[in-house]
Design a protein around this motif. Structure first.
Motif, PDB file in Angstrom:
ATOM      1  N   UNK A  86       0.815  -1.214   0.000  1.00  0.00           N
ATOM      2  CA  UNK A  86       0.000   0.000   0.000  1.00  0.00           C
ATOM      3  C   UNK A  86       0.850   1.265   0.000  1.00  0.00           C
ATOM      4  N   UNK A  87       2.169   1.092  -0.059  1.00  0.00           N
ATOM      5  CA  UNK A  87       3.070   2.231  -0.179  1.00  0.00           C
ATOM      6  C   UNK A  87       3.924   2.056  -1.434  1.00  0.00           C
ATOM      7  N   UNK A  88       4.054   3.131  -2.201  1.00  0.00           N
ATOM      8  CA  UNK A  88       4.756   3.077  -3.476  1.00  0.00           C
ATOM      9  C   UNK A  88       6.243   3.359  -3.303  1.00  0.00           C
ATOM     10  N   UNK A  89       7.047   2.646  -4.082  1.00  0.00           N
ATOM     11  CA  UNK A  89       8.489   2.877  -4.123  1.00  0.00           C
ATOM     12  C   UNK A  89       8.892   2.989  -5.588  1.00  0.00           C
ATOM     13  N   UNK A  90       9.627   4.033  -5.920  1.00  0.00           N
ATOM     14  CA  UNK A  90      10.085   4.218  -7.297  1.00  0.00           C
ATOM     15  C   UNK A  90      11.500   4.778  -7.301  1.00  0.00           C
ATOM     16  N   UNK A  91      12.206   4.503  -8.388  1.00  0.00           N
ATOM     17  CA  UNK A  91      13.564   4.984  -8.601  1.00  0.00           C
ATOM     18  C   UNK A  91      13.493   6.309  -9.365  1.00  0.00           C
ATOM     19  N   UNK A  92      14.268   7.284  -8.930  1.00  0.00           N
ATOM     20  CA  UNK A  92      14.143   8.630  -9.497  1.00  0.00           C
ATOM     21  C   UNK A  92      14.910   8.788 -10.810  1.00  0.00           C
ATOM     22  N   UNK A  93      14.451   8.064 -11.836  1.00  0.00           N
ATOM     23  CA  UNK A  93      14.969   8.303 -13.180  1.00  0.00           C
ATOM     24  C   UNK A  93      14.097   9.376 -13.820  1.00  0.00           C
ATOM     25  N   UNK A  94      14.419  10.621 -13.500  1.00  0.00           N
ATOM     26  CA  UNK A  94      13.608  11.760 -13.940  1.00  0.00           C
ATOM     27  C   UNK A  94      13.576  11.896 -15.453  1.00  0.00           C
ATOM     28  N   UNK A  95      14.590  11.323 -16.135  1.00  0.00           N
ATOM     29  CA  UNK A  95      14.653  11.443 -17.599  1.00  0.00           C
ATOM     30  C   UNK A  95      13.429  10.839 -18.276  1.00  0.00           C
ATOM     31  N   UNK A  96      12.845   9.813 -17.656  1.00  0.00           N
ATOM     32  CA  UNK A  96      11.674   9.177 -18.266  1.00  0.00           C
ATOM     33  C   UNK A  96      10.436  10.068 -18.202  1.00  0.00           C
ATOM     34  N   UNK A  97      10.501  11.113 -17.399  1.00  0.00           N
ATOM     35  CA  UNK A  97       9.386  12.052 -17.324  1.00  0.00           C
ATOM     36  C   UNK A  97       9.625  13.294 -18.179  1.00  0.00           C
ATOM     37  N   UNK A  98      10.835  13.439 -18.732  1.00  0.00           N
ATOM     38  CA  UNK A  98      11.129  14.624 -19.543  1.00  0.00           C
ATOM     39  C   UNK A  98      10.483  14.484 -20.913  1.00  0.00           C
ATOM     40  N   UNK A  99       9.837  15.546 -21.394  1.00  0.00           N
ATOM     41  CA  UNK A  99       9.174  15.484 -22.703  1.00  0.00           C
ATOM     42  C   UNK A  99      10.096  15.092 -23.856  1.00  0.00           C
ATOM     43  N   UNK A 100      11.416  15.330 -23.727  1.00  0.00           N
ATOM     44  CA  UNK A 100      12.289  14.959 -24.844  1.00  0.00           C
ATOM     45  C   UNK A 100      12.430  13.436 -24.959  1.00  0.00           C
ATOM     46  N   UNK A 101      12.474  12.727 -23.843  1.00  0.00           N
ATOM     47  CA  UNK A 101      12.507  11.271 -23.894  1.00  0.00           C
ATOM     48  C   UNK A 101      11.153  10.740 -24.370  1.00  0.00           C
TER      49      UNK A 101
END
Length: 335
Positions: free
Chosen positions: A117-132
């Motif tokens: 019930x708790x989320x864990x994620x790795x901070x690969x911010x590049x996957x959220x960038x519009x260029x990727x």
């Protein structure tokens, strides 16, 4: 959550948090930087004043015990990623943890046993960038033809013996620090997993960390990713996605400047020397704010979390295989 925003607690005053992620939280649509902790309270209080954060704590444990905090950002050194993430989840917090999420896949797998019930994620911010995101849309559209090869180079120069990136026992070195991004490019753009890897590593004789690492990843069906990363070469980064019809180049693939436009380039090779290259401008954004919002929408249930703990374990399996290949001198299958 207060005022319909996720209240973030930040463990440590690490540079990436202070300079990149906390400003990203503050610019995000979903979150607010509510508290920060350091092993010295004075340091936490100074960071809180500088960044306009409401609360400051002199220990990580105090911050994790704060009932007002919904999510934790963990930018601690690599060897503390799993232990502190586990503590945070067990304290009822969601966790966005810096990459790489662990020292190896076995350690990362501990995160799979935490409460769901708790989320864990790795901070690969590049996957959220519009260029990727745009680059992958172009790949999916077939504009490149068949994507068969990805070439990635990422380097900077750091020979400071006191820097955590030059300490092997806590997860330093080029592969762990920046090779994780180049490896990730294969998974993201091929939308597949590597079957086997082969690598070559040059280690600093004094530090013991890998200072130049090159690898070839076989994604099957003739698809290959090759990369070189270094902590002791001229600063440079560039990714090339090469298809049967066109090539796509991401000019600043990882450290895209916050709040500034960037560009990707398409070239059909009809004029050598980039004479036929066409640029596409990607509007200014903050990729850290974008990542915070991806995670925030998952916390509120507005959208599913695209990459969770299992994805982070897979990343570590690939990094483990790259290290193992350098040790054995041959191909290693990705388990």
């Amino acid at each position: 959550m207060g005022d319909n925003k996720i209240r973030w607690g930040i463990v440590s005053t690490a540079r990436i948090g202070v300079e990149k992620v906390i400003p990203g939280i503050q610019r995000s649509k979903t979150g607010v930087a509510h508290a920060i902790a350091s092993r010295g309270k004075e340091r936490a209080e100074q960071a809180a004043r500088d960044l306009g954060i409401e609360k400051a704590y002199g220990s990580y444990e105090e911050l994790l015990a704060d009932p007002d905090i919904d999510a934790i950002y963990n930018p601690l050194p690599n060897h503390l990623h799993v232990p502190v993430t586990k503590q945070a989840v067990e304290a009822g917090k969601h966790v966005l943890c810096e990459k790489p999420i662990a020292l190896n896949a076995g350690e990362a797998a501990q995160l799979l046993d935490l409460p769901k019930d708790r989320l864990v994620a790795e901070n690969f911010m590049v996957r959220a960038h519009p260029q990727w995101i745009k680059a992958r849309e172009i790949v999916r559209s077939g504009a490149l033809g068949e994507l068969k090869a990805i070439q990635a180079f990422f380097s900077y120069f750091n020979d400071d013996p006191a820097n955590i990136r030059n300490k092997p026992d806590i997860g330093g070195g080029a592969l762990m620090d920046i090779g994780c991004y180049t490896m990730l490019a294969g998974r993201y753009f091929f939308e597949a997993e590597p079957e086997r890897v082969v690598s070559l590593i040059d280690r600093d004789p004094a530090f013991g960390v890998d200072r130049i690492t090159s690898a070839l990843l076989d994604f099957g069906q003739g698809r290959q990713l090759n990369f070189t990363v270094s902590t002791q070469l001229t600063p440079y980064q560039r990714f090339n996605l090469v298809g049967t019809k066109k090539r796509l180049e991401i000019v600043i693939p990882v450290n895209a400047p916050q709040g500034e436009a960037v560009q990707i380039r398409l070239d059909d090779g009809s004029i050598l020397g980039d004479g036929s290259m066409q640029s596409q401008i990607i509007a200014p954004c903050d990729q850290y704010a974008e990542m915070v919002d991806v995670f925030g929408r998952a916390i509120t249930g507005e959208a599913p979390l695209p990459y969770g703990a299992m994805d982070a374990v897979q990343n570590m399996k690939i990094l483990d295989a790259i290290f193992a290949s350098a040790d054995t001198g041959g191909w290693v299958s990705v388990g």
